[in-house]
Enzyme design. Structure first.
Site, PDB file in Angstrom:
ATOM      1  N   ARG A 141       0.850  -1.206   0.000  1.00  0.00           N
ATOM      2  CA  ARG A 141       0.000   0.000   0.000  1.00  0.00           C
ATOM      3  C   ARG A 141       0.880   1.249   0.000  1.00  0.00           C
ATOM      4  NH1 ARG A 141      -3.959   0.368   4.973  1.00  0.00           N
ATOM      5  NH2 ARG A 141      -5.114  -1.248   3.865  1.00  0.00           N
ATOM      6  N   ARG A 181      -1.739   7.290   9.333  1.00  0.00           N
ATOM      7  CA  ARG A 181      -1.944   6.708   7.993  1.00  0.00           C
ATOM      8  C   ARG A 181      -1.956   7.813   6.933  1.00  0.00           C
ATOM      9  NH1 ARG A 181      -3.962   1.513   8.121  1.00  0.00           N
ATOM     10  NH2 ARG A 181      -3.262   0.449  10.009  1.00  0.00           N
ATOM     11  N   LYS A 216      -3.746   2.413  14.836  1.00  0.00           N
ATOM     12  CA  LYS A 216      -3.717   3.281  13.660  1.00  0.00           C
ATOM     13  C   LYS A 216      -4.305   4.650  13.985  1.00  0.00           C
ATOM     14  CE  LYS A 216      -6.277   0.293  11.326  1.00  0.00           C
ATOM     15  NZ  LYS A 216      -7.209  -0.389  10.410  1.00  0.00           N
ATOM     16  N   LYS A 271      -5.839   8.262  11.936  1.00  0.00           N
ATOM     17  CA  LYS A 271      -6.236   8.726  10.604  1.00  0.00           C
ATOM     18  C   LYS A 271      -6.595  10.210  10.611  1.00  0.00           C
ATOM     19  CE  LYS A 271      -7.598   4.176   9.088  1.00  0.00           C
ATOM     20  NZ  LYS A 271      -8.656   3.315   8.530  1.00  0.00           N
ATOM     21  N   CYS A 295     -15.253  -2.688  -0.165  1.00  0.00           N
ATOM     22  CA  CYS A 295     -13.872  -3.006   0.241  1.00  0.00           C
ATOM     23  C   CYS A 295     -13.408  -4.223  -0.558  1.00  0.00           C
ATOM     24  CB  CYS A 295     -13.831  -3.289   1.732  1.00  0.00           C
ATOM     25  SG  CYS A 295     -14.540  -4.892   2.142  1.00  0.00           S
ATOM     26  N   CYS A 345      -8.335 -10.275   1.489  1.00  0.00           N
ATOM     27  CA  CYS A 345      -8.361  -9.795   2.870  1.00  0.00           C
ATOM     28  C   CYS A 345      -8.493 -10.957   3.866  1.00  0.00           C
ATOM     29  CB  CYS A 345      -9.508  -8.812   3.079  1.00  0.00           C
ATOM     30  SG  CYS A 345      -9.531  -8.235   4.790  1.00  0.00           S
ATOM     31  N   CYS A 363     -16.742  -7.373   6.273  1.00  0.00           N
ATOM     32  CA  CYS A 363     -16.724  -7.589   7.730  1.00  0.00           C
ATOM     33  C   CYS A 363     -17.004  -6.264   8.415  1.00  0.00           C
ATOM     34  CB  CYS A 363     -15.380  -8.194   8.172  1.00  0.00           C
ATOM     35  SG  CYS A 363     -14.094  -6.967   8.484  1.00  0.00           S
ATOM     36  N   CYS A 367     -14.046  -0.803   6.193  1.00  0.00           N
ATOM     37  CA  CYS A 367     -13.061  -0.170   5.316  1.00  0.00           C
ATOM     38  C   CYS A 367     -13.670   0.684   4.198  1.00  0.00           C
ATOM     39  CB  CYS A 367     -12.136  -1.221   4.725  1.00  0.00           C
ATOM     40  SG  CYS A 367     -11.181  -2.083   5.986  1.00  0.00           S
TER      41      CYS A 367
END
Ligand code: SRM
Ligand code: SF4
Length: 550
Positions: free
Chosen positions: A70, A139, A203, A205, A421, A427, A465, A469
């Site tokens: 990524r 991120r 994380k 953001k 996603c 994934c 899930c 995302c």
């Protein structure tokens, strides 16, 4: 991986080195748990082809390992040379596709371990980076992606780049590992000035919006920034939001999506100090004992905004001013041709679920290679071609036509705003399909609405899930996988993406979704107030009155 003590691995990693250099040299097809965890900070996820698991098992083989790489490109900015390198790497070492992410980054899937070094070295050699694209760290900083010359857009782009630079880790082995010992930042100082030894609890953001333009989904970020300019175009300062986040775990009510709080205002000279203070408070007070409770949103929800403000102000050494009122939000897309306001034009390309492949991939490559245009990835998985001289417009139209890429006007209004996603097969956390089934579902929804004569867009966001995302909890329709072909259906987000939706139905199969929605669409078409979006109609007339469970 769950047995791994993540905090200990981070703290003992010697600036994110860990066993990565040794394991990278080893003739294996995958890394051990410790390296896999640390590799995330380098922008790399170890994955395996989940479609192939059964066959591999039957053959007595292990897993079919490959890597997702990524990129981190603040504000979604993709310089021409960088994009061309990614395009080539996708074909040479990936699965032939590029994926534009919901944070305006790019992903390559299917990279083999033996090619990982070459891929990351090439990305860095072409003005790109993957450092910090994943992991417990800041991120990719998103920014309103449209290359308008207007001062608020310019301020958003600049702020995103400056914040990203401020929060780029210094004490890492990244350059040493991927650029063959060329140490750009010192790897001796194993303690990063902002992240310390153990980085962040989770994380983090950050998004930079523009007043009225919420294309970054501001309220879903840990930290949101909104530049304000006066009528003369002078930058006055920045509104800040804190504590947004969407991830949650099915069946665990202590985890939940949360919209950010409006926090305060800072003058331009204090923006970076305020950002740093917010990050440091999360670093020092965020929960390091429970990763499901470690995001900033839980710190703020548990301790309260007043407590958080006091901590941030003490850390920063100044007080925040009051939040300044803003105009109403919208979430524009600017697909097709738009004047940037400085004599140049930009072109917004609609990309189904961000997957760049086939004719679209070839067209973008030809445009960038021939005309040298820079691209901008958007947080809704699209791409904008920027800085186009008026005389070049016909050539770009011709290249798209030659590769059979549809004009955005020909694409259904629902498809243009839909997002899914990746989910299966890459994934590792996917519980159900997403990207592979959404196009059919959108076509079914389109057919229903066309039959009713409704031409309005409806935001449809799907994930495999509950991690969220594709930000499904903000959709007018949110579809979240809970197990193989079973989804929770959410309704009631709004087009501007400032409201969380609510559960409407549980345990719905893909093939049943359109059927569950059909009577609601019929009611909407009959009973809606003039111009009332589907999400608003659901909040007013459907939710809490009519729940379905199967
Ligand atoms: Fe995400 C984990 C894909 C944006 C919440 N996300 C993952 C992983 C890496 C799975 C994993 O940990 O093994 C997925 C890789 C799948 C694959 O095969 O590519 C993945 N997330 C994505 C992307 C590619 C989805 C997309 O359709 O574009 C997005 C990459 C953005 C980027 O460039 O950085 C992506 N992820 C998001 C967003 C949306 C956003 O940031 O605007 C969210 C919800 C917002 C939030 O963070 O609260 C999101 N991803 C998660 C979570 C849940 C985090 C939480 O707080 O609970 C996980 C799982 C985790 O971290 O444990 C996750
Ligand atoms: Fe994977 Fe879940 Fe994120 Fe989809 S929402 S990419 S299934 S972690």
């Amino acid at each position: 991986m769950s047995k791994l003590d993540v905090e200990a691995v981070k703290a003992n990693s010697q600036g994110l080195r860990g066993p990565i250099p040794d394991e990278l040299q080893a003739p294996t097809d995958h890394f051990g748990d410790e390296s896999s965890l640390l590799l995330k900070f380098h922008g790399v996820y170890q994955q395996d082809d989940r479609d192939a698991r059964k066959t591999m098992r039957e053959r007595g083989a292990g897993r079919d390992f490959s890597f997702m790489v990524r990129t981190k490109n603040p504000g979604g900015f993709l310089p021409a040379a960088f994009y061309l390198a990614i395009d080539r790497l996708a074909d040479e070492y990936g699965n032939g596709t590029i994926r534009v992410t919901t944070r305006a980054g790019l992903q390559l899937h299917g990279v083999r371990k033996s090619n990982l070094h070459e891929v990351i070295a090439q990305i860095n050699a072409h003005l790109g980076s993957t450092l910090g694209a994943c992991g417990d760290i800041n991120r990719n900083v998103t920014a309103a992606p449209f290359p308008f010359a207007a001062p608020e857009y310019a301020a958003a782009r600049t702020a995103a780049v400056e914040i990203a630079e401020l929060l780029t880790p210094r004490a890492t082995a990244y350059y040493e590992i991927w650029q063959d010992g060329e140490v750009v930042h010192s790897t001796e100082a194993a303690e990063d000035p902002i992240y310390g030894k153990a980085f962040l609890p989770r994380k983090f953001k950050i998004a930079v919006a523009v007043p009225g333009d919420n294309s970054v989904d501001l309220y879903t970020n840990d930290l949101g920034v909104v530049p304000l300019v006066d009528d003369a175009g002078t930058l006055l300062g920045f509104n800040l939001t804190v504590g947004g986040g969407l991830g949650n775990t099915h069946g665990k009510t202590a985890t939940y999506p949360r919209l950010a709080d409006e926090f305060g205002f800072v003058p331009p000279a204090l923006l970076l100090d305020a950002v740093k203070a917010i990050v440091l408070v999360q670093r020092d007070h965020g929960d390091r004992t429970n990763r499901r409770h470690a995001r900033l949103k839980y710190l703020i929800a548990d301790r309260g905004l007043a407590w958080f403000r006091a901590q941030v102000e003490a850390q920063a050494g100044f007080s925040l001013e009051a939040w300044r009122p803003l105009q109403a939000w919208t979430a524009p897309q600017f697909l097709g041709w738009n004047a940037a306001g400085d004599g140049t034009w930009f072109y917004g390309v609609s990309i189904a679920n961000g997957r760049v492949r086939d004719g679209l991939k070839a067209a973008l490559r030809d445009i960038v290679a021939e005309l040298g245009c820079d691209l901008i990835a958007t947080p809704d998985q699209n791409i904008v071609i920027g800085g186009i001289a008026p005389a070049l417009r016909p050539r770009i139209d011709a290249i798209f036509a030659a590769h059979g890429v549809a004009d955005p006007q020909m694409i259904s209004v629902r498809e243009k705003v839909a997002m899914a996603c990746p989910a299966l097969p890459t994934c590792g956390l996917a519980l159900a399909e997403s990207e592979r089934v959404l196009p059919k579902l959108v076509a079914e929804i389109d057919a229903l609405l066309e039959r009713l004569g409704v031409g309005d867009p409806v935001t449809i966001r799907m994930t495999g899930c509950p991690n969220g995302c594709a930000r499904p909890y903000m959709g007018e329709i949110g579809i979240v996988g809970v197990s193989a072909d079973r989804y929770t259906l959410y309704l009631g987000g709004n087009p501007a993406s400032t409201r969380l939706n609510q559960v409407f139905a549980e345990g719905v199969r893909t093939a049943e979704i359109a059927g569950v929605l059909a009577p609601l669409f019929e009611r909407w078409s009959r009973e809606r107030a003039a111009g009332e979006p589907f999400g608003d109609f659901c909040v007013r007339a459907v939710l809490d009155r009519e729940k379905v469970a199967s």
